[in-house]
Design a protein around this motif. Structure first.
Motif, PDB file in Angstrom:
ATOM      1  N   MET A   1       4.429   0.954  -9.140  1.00 23.28           N
ATOM      2  CA  MET A   1       5.176  -0.177  -9.620  1.00 23.28           C
ATOM      3  C   MET A   1       4.988  -1.285  -8.582  1.00 23.28           C
ATOM      4  O   MET A   1       5.052  -1.042  -7.380  1.00 23.28           O
ATOM      5  N   LEU A   2       4.742  -2.496  -9.067  1.00 21.98           N
ATOM      6  CA  LEU A   2       4.464  -3.635  -8.195  1.00 21.98           C
ATOM      7  C   LEU A   2       5.220  -4.851  -8.706  1.00 21.98           C
ATOM      8  O   LEU A   2       5.099  -5.208  -9.876  1.00 21.98           O
ATOM      9  N   LEU A   3       6.000  -5.478  -7.854  1.00 21.13           N
ATOM     10  CA  LEU A   3       6.722  -6.699  -8.183  1.00 21.13           C
ATOM     11  C   LEU A   3       6.056  -7.852  -7.449  1.00 21.13           C
ATOM     12  O   LEU A   3       5.944  -7.838  -6.226  1.00 21.13           O
ATOM     13  N   ARG A   4       5.566  -8.823  -8.229  1.00 22.56           N
ATOM     14  CA  ARG A   4       4.898  -9.990  -7.648  1.00 22.56           C
ATOM     15  C   ARG A   4       5.843 -11.188  -7.657  1.00 22.56           C
ATOM     16  O   ARG A   4       6.529 -11.430  -8.641  1.00 22.56           O
ATOM     17  N   ASN A   5       5.832 -11.949  -6.574  1.00 19.56           N
ATOM     18  CA  ASN A   5       6.657 -13.149  -6.483  1.00 19.56           C
ATOM     19  C   ASN A   5       6.024 -14.269  -7.321  1.00 19.56           C
ATOM     20  O   ASN A   5       4.929 -14.107  -7.859  1.00 19.56           O
ATOM     21  N   PRO A   6       6.695 -15.414  -7.448  1.00 19.20           N
ATOM     22  CA  PRO A   6       6.145 -16.499  -8.267  1.00 19.20           C
ATOM     23  C   PRO A   6       4.765 -16.985  -7.833  1.00 19.20           C
ATOM     24  O   PRO A   6       4.019 -17.532  -8.647  1.00 19.20           O
ATOM     25  N   ALA A   7       4.376 -16.774  -6.584  1.00 23.25           N
ATOM     26  CA  ALA A   7       3.049 -17.170  -6.107  1.00 23.25           C
ATOM     27  C   ALA A   7       1.993 -16.103  -6.414  1.00 23.25           C
ATOM     28  O   ALA A   7       0.819 -16.286  -6.119  1.00 23.25           O
ATOM     29  N   GLY A   8       2.428 -14.970  -6.999  1.00 27.01           N
ATOM     30  CA  GLY A   8       1.500 -13.897  -7.339  1.00 27.01           C
ATOM     31  C   GLY A   8       1.290 -12.878  -6.233  1.00 27.01           C
ATOM     32  O   GLY A   8       0.497 -11.951  -6.380  1.00 27.01           O
ATOM     33  N   GLN A   9       2.007 -13.022  -5.131  1.00 26.98           N
ATOM     34  CA  GLN A   9       1.870 -12.101  -4.007  1.00 26.98           C
ATOM     35  C   GLN A   9       2.804 -10.896  -4.170  1.00 26.98           C
ATOM     36  O   GLN A   9       3.906 -11.043  -4.689  1.00 26.98           O
ATOM     37  N   PRO A  10       2.395  -9.706  -3.723  1.00 30.44           N
ATOM     38  CA  PRO A  10       3.291  -8.549  -3.793  1.00 30.44           C
ATOM     39  C   PRO A  10       4.554  -8.787  -2.968  1.00 30.44           C
ATOM     40  O   PRO A  10       4.482  -9.201  -1.820  1.00 30.44           O
ATOM     41  N   ALA A  11       5.708  -8.540  -3.594  1.00 29.99           N
ATOM     42  CA  ALA A  11       6.992  -8.697  -2.906  1.00 29.99           C
ATOM     43  C   ALA A  11       7.631  -7.344  -2.622  1.00 29.99           C
ATOM     44  O   ALA A  11       8.350  -7.184  -1.645  1.00 29.99           O
ATOM     45  N   ALA A  12       7.391  -6.363  -3.485  1.00 26.86           N
ATOM     46  CA  ALA A  12       7.891  -4.999  -3.310  1.00 26.86           C
ATOM     47  C   ALA A  12       7.020  -4.103  -4.167  1.00 26.86           C
ATOM     48  O   ALA A  12       6.580  -4.502  -5.242  1.00 26.86           O
ATOM     49  N   GLN A  13       6.760  -2.878  -3.682  1.00 29.83           N
ATOM     50  CA  GLN A  13       5.871  -2.007  -4.444  1.00 29.83           C
ATOM     51  C   GLN A  13       5.921  -0.586  -3.952  1.00 29.83           C
ATOM     52  O   GLN A  13       6.394  -0.305  -2.859  1.00 29.83           O
ATOM     53  N   TYR A  14       5.435   0.317  -4.788  1.00 27.80           N
ATOM     54  CA  TYR A  14       5.018   1.649  -4.376  1.00 27.80           C
ATOM     55  C   TYR A  14       3.914   2.100  -5.319  1.00 27.80           C
ATOM     56  O   TYR A  14       3.824   1.669  -6.464  1.00 27.80           O
ATOM     57  N   ALA A  15       3.039   2.923  -4.826  1.00 29.92           N
ATOM     58  CA  ALA A  15       1.812   3.301  -5.533  1.00 29.92           C
ATOM     59  C   ALA A  15       2.071   4.386  -6.574  1.00 29.92           C
ATOM     60  O   ALA A  15       2.956   5.222  -6.398  1.00 29.92           O
ATOM     61  N   PRO A  16       1.282   4.394  -7.671  1.00 32.34           N
ATOM     62  CA  PRO A  16       1.363   5.490  -8.636  1.00 32.34           C
ATOM     63  C   PRO A  16       1.096   6.817  -7.944  1.00 32.34           C
ATOM     64  O   PRO A  16       0.276   6.897  -7.038  1.00 32.34           O
ATOM     65  N   ASN A  17       1.811   7.827  -8.342  1.00 33.22           N
ATOM     66  CA  ASN A  17       1.690   9.183  -7.790  1.00 33.22           C
ATOM     67  C   ASN A  17       2.106   9.283  -6.325  1.00 33.22           C
ATOM     68  O   ASN A  17       1.858  10.298  -5.687  1.00 33.22           O
ATOM     69  N   SER A  18       2.718   8.237  -5.770  1.00 36.36           N
ATOM     70  CA  SER A  18       3.220   8.312  -4.395  1.00 36.36           C
ATOM     71  C   SER A  18       4.489   9.172  -4.385  1.00 36.36           C
ATOM     72  O   SER A  18       5.048   9.510  -5.429  1.00 36.36           O
ATOM     73  N   GLU A  19       4.949   9.518  -3.212  1.00 36.65           N
ATOM     74  CA  GLU A  19       6.178  10.309  -3.102  1.00 36.65           C
ATOM     75  C   GLU A  19       7.363   9.566  -3.720  1.00 36.65           C
ATOM     76  O   GLU A  19       8.207  10.170  -4.364  1.00 36.65           O
ATOM     77  N   GLU A  20       7.424   8.227  -3.530  1.00 42.84           N
ATOM     78  CA  GLU A  20       8.507   7.443  -4.130  1.00 42.84           C
ATOM     79  C   GLU A  20       8.472   7.538  -5.652  1.00 42.84           C
ATOM     80  O   GLU A  20       9.495   7.670  -6.300  1.00 42.84           O
ATOM     81  N   ALA A  21       7.284   7.463  -6.228  1.00 40.25           N
ATOM     82  CA  ALA A  21       7.146   7.508  -7.681  1.00 40.25           C
ATOM     83  C   ALA A  21       7.522   8.878  -8.242  1.00 40.25           C
ATOM     84  O   ALA A  21       7.993   8.971  -9.364  1.00 40.25           O
ATOM     85  N   LYS A  22       7.324   9.921  -7.463  1.00 32.34           N
ATOM     86  CA  LYS A  22       7.606  11.280  -7.933  1.00 32.34           C
ATOM     87  C   LYS A  22       9.060  11.692  -7.756  1.00 32.34           C
ATOM     88  O   LYS A  22       9.488  12.694  -8.301  1.00 32.34           O
ATOM     89  N   GLN A  23       9.848  10.927  -6.989  1.00 30.42           N
ATOM     90  CA  GLN A  23      11.189  11.344  -6.633  1.00 30.42           C
ATOM     91  C   GLN A  23      12.171  11.366  -7.796  1.00 30.42           C
ATOM     92  O   GLN A  23      13.039  12.209  -7.858  1.00 30.42           O
ATOM     93  N   SER A  24      12.063  10.436  -8.716  1.00 38.80           N
ATOM     94  CA  SER A  24      13.064  10.333  -9.770  1.00 38.80           C
ATOM     95  C   SER A  24      12.492   9.607 -10.974  1.00 38.80           C
ATOM     96  O   SER A  24      11.555   8.823 -10.856  1.00 38.80           O
TER      97      SER A  24
END
Length: 103
Positions: A1-24
């Motif tokens: 999941m990737l959240l881009r700011n209005p300028a198109g830059q990543p503001a917050a993210q974690y990768a698919p299949n990462s530990e964060e993505a698998k937690q819940s």
């Protein structure tokens, strides 16, 4: 999941299949001092099976929320996306909500 700011830059993210993505099955991203403007949320399904994504972005302390749902693709490859904007739980009409699905 990737959240881009209005300028198109990543503001917050974690990768698919990462530990964060698998937690819940309920996951979130947050940004401190976010500016009011158009933000973009990108969701990547790295699995082999189709999934349904339900999104509910909001601003802490603000009663306005957006709830969106992207259904699994049909046998013809179509994806239904629905969205509702509410203020304090009451639906708001005429609010532009845009979506883009690529695959």
């Amino acid at each position: 999941m990737l959240l881009r700011n209005p300028a198109g830059q990543p503001a917050a993210q974690y990768a698919p299949n990462s530990e964060e993505a698998k937690q819940s099955s309920v996951q979130g991203l947050s940004v401190i001092n976010a500016q009011a403007c158009q933000w973009k949320l990108e969701i990547t399904n790295a699995g082999a099976e189709p999934v349904t994504a339900e999104l509910a972005p909001g601003i802490a302390g603000n009663p306005v929320t957006v709830v969106a749902k992207a259904e699994q693709p049909s046998e013809h490859g179509r994806i239904e996306v629905t969205g509702t904007v509410t203020d304090g739980g009451q639906p708001i009409g005429g609010v532009p909500v845009r979506h883009h699905i690529s695959g």
